[in-house]
Design a protein around this motif. Structure first.
Motif, PDB file in Angstrom:
ATOM      1  N   ILE A 397      -1.875  52.990 -77.204  1.00 34.10           N
ATOM      2  CA  ILE A 397      -2.203  52.544 -78.567  1.00 34.10           C
ATOM      3  C   ILE A 397      -2.262  51.024 -78.617  1.00 34.10           C
ATOM      4  CG2 ILE A 397      -1.366  52.472 -80.953  1.00 34.10           C
ATOM      5  CD1 ILE A 397      -0.132  55.243 -80.472  1.00 34.10           C
ATOM      6  N   HIS A 398      -1.258  50.382 -78.034  1.00 30.54           N
ATOM      7  CA  HIS A 398      -1.246  48.911 -77.998  1.00 30.54           C
ATOM      8  C   HIS A 398      -2.450  48.380 -77.231  1.00 30.54           C
ATOM      9  CE1 HIS A 398       0.327  44.835 -77.653  1.00 30.54           C
ATOM     10  NE2 HIS A 398       0.130  44.897 -76.341  1.00 30.54           N
ATOM     11  N   ARG A 399      -2.767  49.020 -76.112  1.00 26.67           N
ATOM     12  CA  ARG A 399      -3.872  48.569 -75.251  1.00 26.67           C
ATOM     13  C   ARG A 399      -5.206  48.617 -75.983  1.00 26.67           C
ATOM     14  NH1 ARG A 399      -7.573  47.024 -73.060  1.00 26.67           N
ATOM     15  NH2 ARG A 399      -8.179  47.029 -70.848  1.00 26.67           N
ATOM     16  N   ALA A 410       9.294  47.215 -75.474  1.00 26.25           N
ATOM     17  CA  ALA A 410       9.868  48.556 -75.573  1.00 26.25           C
ATOM     18  C   ALA A 410      11.391  48.463 -75.578  1.00 26.25           C
ATOM     19  CB  ALA A 410       9.398  49.427 -74.407  1.00 26.25           C
ATOM     20  N   VAL A 411      12.003  49.174 -76.506  1.00 27.87           N
ATOM     21  CA  VAL A 411      13.463  49.215 -76.623  1.00 27.87           C
ATOM     22  C   VAL A 411      13.889  50.672 -76.651  1.00 27.87           C
ATOM     23  CG1 VAL A 411      15.470  48.588 -78.003  1.00 27.87           C
ATOM     24  CG2 VAL A 411      13.480  47.074 -77.960  1.00 27.87           C
ATOM     25  N   ASN A 412      14.746  51.055 -75.708  1.00 29.62           N
ATOM     26  CA  ASN A 412      15.282  52.418 -75.705  1.00 29.62           C
ATOM     27  C   ASN A 412      16.597  52.404 -76.465  1.00 29.62           C
ATOM     28  OD1 ASN A 412      16.590  54.892 -75.058  1.00 29.62           O
ATOM     29  ND2 ASN A 412      15.261  55.094 -73.272  1.00 29.62           N
ATOM     30  N   CYS A 413      16.570  52.945 -77.677  1.00 27.95           N
ATOM     31  CA  CYS A 413      17.748  52.884 -78.543  1.00 27.95           C
ATOM     32  C   CYS A 413      18.902  53.715 -78.008  1.00 27.95           C
ATOM     33  CB  CYS A 413      17.386  53.361 -79.952  1.00 27.95           C
ATOM     34  SG  CYS A 413      16.080  52.396 -80.749  1.00 27.95           S
ATOM     35  N   THR A 452       3.338  44.558 -80.459  1.00 26.50           N
ATOM     36  CA  THR A 452       3.799  45.899 -80.800  1.00 26.50           C
ATOM     37  C   THR A 452       5.242  46.079 -80.379  1.00 26.50           C
ATOM     38  OG1 THR A 452       1.570  46.801 -80.492  1.00 26.50           O
ATOM     39  CG2 THR A 452       3.394  48.371 -80.458  1.00 26.50           C
ATOM     40  N   LEU A 453       6.059  46.626 -81.270  1.00 29.35           N
ATOM     41  CA  LEU A 453       7.444  46.970 -80.975  1.00 29.35           C
ATOM     42  C   LEU A 453       7.539  48.489 -80.856  1.00 29.35           C
ATOM     43  CD1 LEU A 453      10.449  46.074 -80.729  1.00 29.35           C
ATOM     44  CD2 LEU A 453      10.642  46.494 -83.190  1.00 29.35           C
ATOM     45  N   PHE A 454       7.963  48.949 -79.677  1.00 37.12           N
ATOM     46  CA  PHE A 454       8.111  50.384 -79.442  1.00 37.12           C
ATOM     47  C   PHE A 454       9.591  50.731 -79.411  1.00 37.12           C
ATOM     48  CE2 PHE A 454       8.384  53.871 -76.121  1.00 37.12           C
ATOM     49  CZ  PHE A 454       8.035  54.887 -77.013  1.00 37.12           C
ATOM     50  N   ILE A 494       5.808  51.301 -83.454  1.00 36.99           N
ATOM     51  CA  ILE A 494       5.624  52.655 -82.920  1.00 36.99           C
ATOM     52  C   ILE A 494       7.008  53.164 -82.541  1.00 36.99           C
ATOM     53  CG2 ILE A 494       4.524  54.102 -81.181  1.00 36.99           C
ATOM     54  CD1 ILE A 494       2.428  51.955 -80.781  1.00 36.99           C
ATOM     55  N   CYS A 495       7.353  54.347 -83.001  1.00 36.63           N
ATOM     56  CA  CYS A 495       8.649  54.943 -82.695  1.00 36.63           C
ATOM     57  C   CYS A 495       8.443  56.280 -81.990  1.00 36.63           C
ATOM     58  CB  CYS A 495       9.484  55.158 -83.958  1.00 36.63           C
ATOM     59  SG  CYS A 495       9.899  53.634 -84.821  1.00 36.63           S
ATOM     60  N   ALA A 496       9.463  56.705 -81.276  1.00 32.74           N
ATOM     61  CA  ALA A 496       9.384  57.993 -80.585  1.00 32.74           C
ATOM     62  C   ALA A 496      10.761  58.625 -80.546  1.00 32.74           C
ATOM     63  CB  ALA A 496       8.851  57.805 -79.163  1.00 32.74           C
ATOM     64  N   THR A 497      10.785  59.936 -80.521  1.00 30.39           N
ATOM     65  CA  THR A 497      12.044  60.659 -80.397  1.00 30.39           C
ATOM     66  C   THR A 497      11.780  62.090 -79.966  1.00 30.39           C
ATOM     67  OG1 THR A 497      14.090  61.297 -81.542  1.00 30.39           O
ATOM     68  CG2 THR A 497      12.058  61.402 -82.819  1.00 30.39           C
TER      69      THR A 497
END
Length: 683
Positions: A397-399, A410-413, A452-454, A494-497
């Motif tokens: 998406i960022h690309r 990218a940050v892995n919470c 972009t912050l993922f 952009i978030c993911a889980t």
């Protein structure tokens, strides 16, 4: 009227030197106390006025304890052991978080009552800014074990105390908190600091082992008798030989900083390979190995690991090491997640959305939805099982967005310790956050400014921090810790889980308002078992990611892949193919013998979903077989087929188990075990 600097320094000398002399403390100690007193005077602290001793409210203290639950779990039993050593000495053991707030304490009842009069109780902050020179706060500033005795305390109210504190560091060198023993100054004992430092190291070692429980852990020291003691150095190593964690003793012995050590590999550091260590130390009777460290220093080294997890690395890794190829990596189910705030693994290749379209209708639908919201300032929430490629989609998406030339952060919470995640996301000002770098740091959100912050695994973000993040997203401004100035920021989110956020909302574990703020467009990535493009994915991985364009799958392996449930999804497929490509070398096609052991074990536990896959003929022999060596009937079970293949390989190797293991790509122990099982079953 403020005293001039020279007068302040002279007064500090007068206060500190008699005590340093009576306790035989070094001049360096006196200098640290002087510097601390000057810092206290510079911020306007009073030595005689009663400071504000108001502790955190019950709710805030509960939040602080929740954020430091892991630290408390590791430290509490060590604190009890430490207190057993000092019981009856008018003392107490104190645990503080990285801000200096007390979160737990144990001690003699009489002294606890005295300590409460100066607010040495849970919920009270003992940073230098709040309480002046004291062992806890000064240890946080100087980042070294610190003794503050009697009059050395800046505030007169604390002069009856003697305090010995040591910072507690995580495997990357960040401060998690402080362990402290405080007592009546008349009960001072020179051994107290040694006990505190050893206890802090014990907590650090527990933390490191917990972080890297599935990693290869190297225990070493210059003197062999110190291996297994608190003096030993401990390193955590990944299957490809990268150093990802270290305790304080390891840094001291090697003479390297944490950052410098992470630039090293096992080969560059000790001149050995993962495969060699796994092969040597798989026996519980193995003796320590002599190695040379940086600058030619000699060390004795012992490796510890979970053998079921690392068993298939042995021969494969050693063979790869001999050929100068990459060492085989573990399957994702076995690999330990790295707790670092910045991943040490290489970032996935920057590919666009078109690269992800390999013919599956569900994926095509997801990509179509994403394309429609590109550059529309609509946050994207990516749902799906672990390993389905959520970060790969985020990078695509960022690309393809207008922000492609700006940072992707990218940050892995889930992988950042709760004590650090707030500082890592929002940053902190110089001198304000005493638990980390002295010059402050720019947070991940500001690092992503313009790009972009993922936020991966957003469902694992601590609840108190969710409110702070929501405010940042709404106001588009970030206020670093310790600062009063809000900084404008422009980021695409952009978030993911893999979690069920709606269920978490019902359980009050995730904020509903944050969920709707992040859920501009929610897309769910299908599990690999639900996709129709497995063959296309295999071809793309072999051609591109693995760089093995000459390889293809045998009919048997293709059938096994088609019938397998792929619990690790695309990430598991990638690792299986990468291992198989290394084992196949110049051979083609990829056969069952090239597949990793853990994958074959899982196949037995998860039978293929189709009868066709279950009836696949046995693999072709490694070398030309005699006419009598016909394949087994198609009605044989998968386990029986595997045993038959092993028997034939052993026969063709003339009974040489080592040679058969090399040809099959499995360990010698696996061959012995499977042949024993078959003999037991036949009897």
């Amino acid at each position: 009227m403020p005293q001039p600097a020279t007068s302040r320094s002279r007064r500090a000398d007068e206060l500190a030197r008699p005590i340093a002399s009576s306790l035989a403390l070094p001049e360096q100690h006196v200098g640290l106390i002087d510097q601390s007193h000057e810092r206290c005077q510079a911020i306007g602290l009073s030595r005689i006025e009663r400071p504000d001793y108001a502790p955190l409210g019950r709710t805030d203290l509960t939040v602080a304890r929740d954020r430091n639950r892991r630290l408390h779990c590791h430290a509490a039993p060590v604190m009890e052991m430490l207190f057993d050593q000092i019981v009856g000495t008018e003392s107490m053991v104190v645990l503080c978080d990285a801000t200096g707030t007390i979160i737990h304490s144990v001690g003699d009842d009489d002294f606890l009552a005295k300590a409460s009069k100066v607010a040495l109780t849970p919920g009270v902050n003992w940073s230098e800014q709040a309480k002046g020179t004291n062992a806890i706060g000064t240890a946080l500033v100087d980042e070294v074990p610190t003794l503050v005795h009697a009059d050395e305390h800046y505030m007169h109210a604390n002069h009856f105390l003697t305090c010995s504190a040591a910072p507690i560091l995580d495997p990357r060198g960040n401060i998690l908190g402080v362990l402290d023993v405080t007592g009546d100054h008349r009960s001072y004992h020179q051994h107290t600091m040694a006990l505190v430092k050893m206890s802090a190291r014990m907590i650090e070692n527990h933390w490191l082992s917990d972080d890297f429980r599935n990693a290869l852990r190297l225990h070493f020291h210059g003197r062999v008798e110190f291996i297994g003691t608190l003096m030993e150095g401990i390193l955590a190593v990944t299957p490809d030989g990268r150093i990802v964690g270290a305790n304080r003793s390891a840094l001291d012995q090697l003479g390297l900083s944490g950052a410098a050590l992470r630039m090293q590999s096992l080969v560059s550091l000790f001149g050995t390979t993962v495969g060699a260590l796994v092969d040597r130390f798989r026996s519980p009777l193995a003796t320590p190995m002599a190695v040379k460290g940086p600058g030619g220093a000699g060390f004795h080294l012992h490796a510890r690991f979970d053998w079921p997890v690392w068993s298939h690395v042995t021969d494969a890794a050693m063979g790869a090491g001999r050929r100068g190829e990459a060492v085989v990596e573990l399957a994702p189910a076995a690999a330990s997640p790295l707790p670092s705030v910045e991943s040490t693994a290489p970032a996935p290749a920057a590919v666009g959305l078109a690269h992800l379209d390999t013919g599956d209708a569900q994926m095509a639908s997801v990509l179509g939805k994403v394309r429609r919201v590109l550059d529309r300032d609509i946050p994207v929430l990516i749902l799906g099982e672990t390993g389905t490629g959520k970060e790969l989609l985020a990078r695509a998406i960022h690309r393809d967005s207008a922000r492609a030339k700006q940072p992707f952060v990218a940050v892995n919470c889930a992988s950042i310790p709760e004590t650090l995640i707030e500082a890592e996301l929002f940053g902190y000002e110089e001198g304000a956050f005493t638990g980390a770098r002295r010059k402050g740091a720019v947070g991940k959100i500001l690092q992503a400014d313009g790009g972009t912050l993922f936020l991966d695994e957003i469902g694992d973000m601590p609840l108190p921090l969710q409110a702070h993040l929501l405010r940042v997203l709404q106001e588009r401004r970030v206020t670093p810790l310790g600062s009063t100035k809000a900084v404008p920021v422009d980021v695409a989110i952009i978030c993911a889980t893999h979690r069920d956020l709606r269920a978490m909302i019902d359980a009050r574990a995730f904020r509903e308002d944050l969920y709707y703020r992040l859920n501009g467009l929610a897309v769910r990535l299908p599990a690999l078992r639900e996709r129709s493009d497995l063959s296309a994915l295999v071809r793309r991985i072999l051609d591109g990611d693995v760089q093995a364009r000459h390889l293809r799958l045998s009919a048997e392996v293709q059938a096994l892949f088609d019938g397998y449930a792929w619990p690790g999804n695309v990430r598991q497929l990638f690792n299986v193919l990468r291992t198989a490509a290394v084992m196949a070398g110049g051979e083609s096609p990829i056969t069952r013998e090239h597949l990793p052991d853990d994958f074959l074990d899982d196949l037995r536990q998860r039978p293929p979903a189709t009868a066709e896959a279950a009836a696949v003929p046995a693999p072709a022999p490694v070398v030309a077989a005699s006419p009598a060596a016909d394949g087994p009937p198609a009605t044989m079970s998968l386990e029986a087929m595997e045993v038959e293949a092993i028997r034939r390989a052993v026969e063709q190797a003339g009974g040489n188990i080592s040679e058969a293991s090399k040809r099959l790509g499995i360990s010698r122990n696996t061959i012995y075990r499977k042949l024993r099982w078959s003999q037991r079953d036949s009897s």
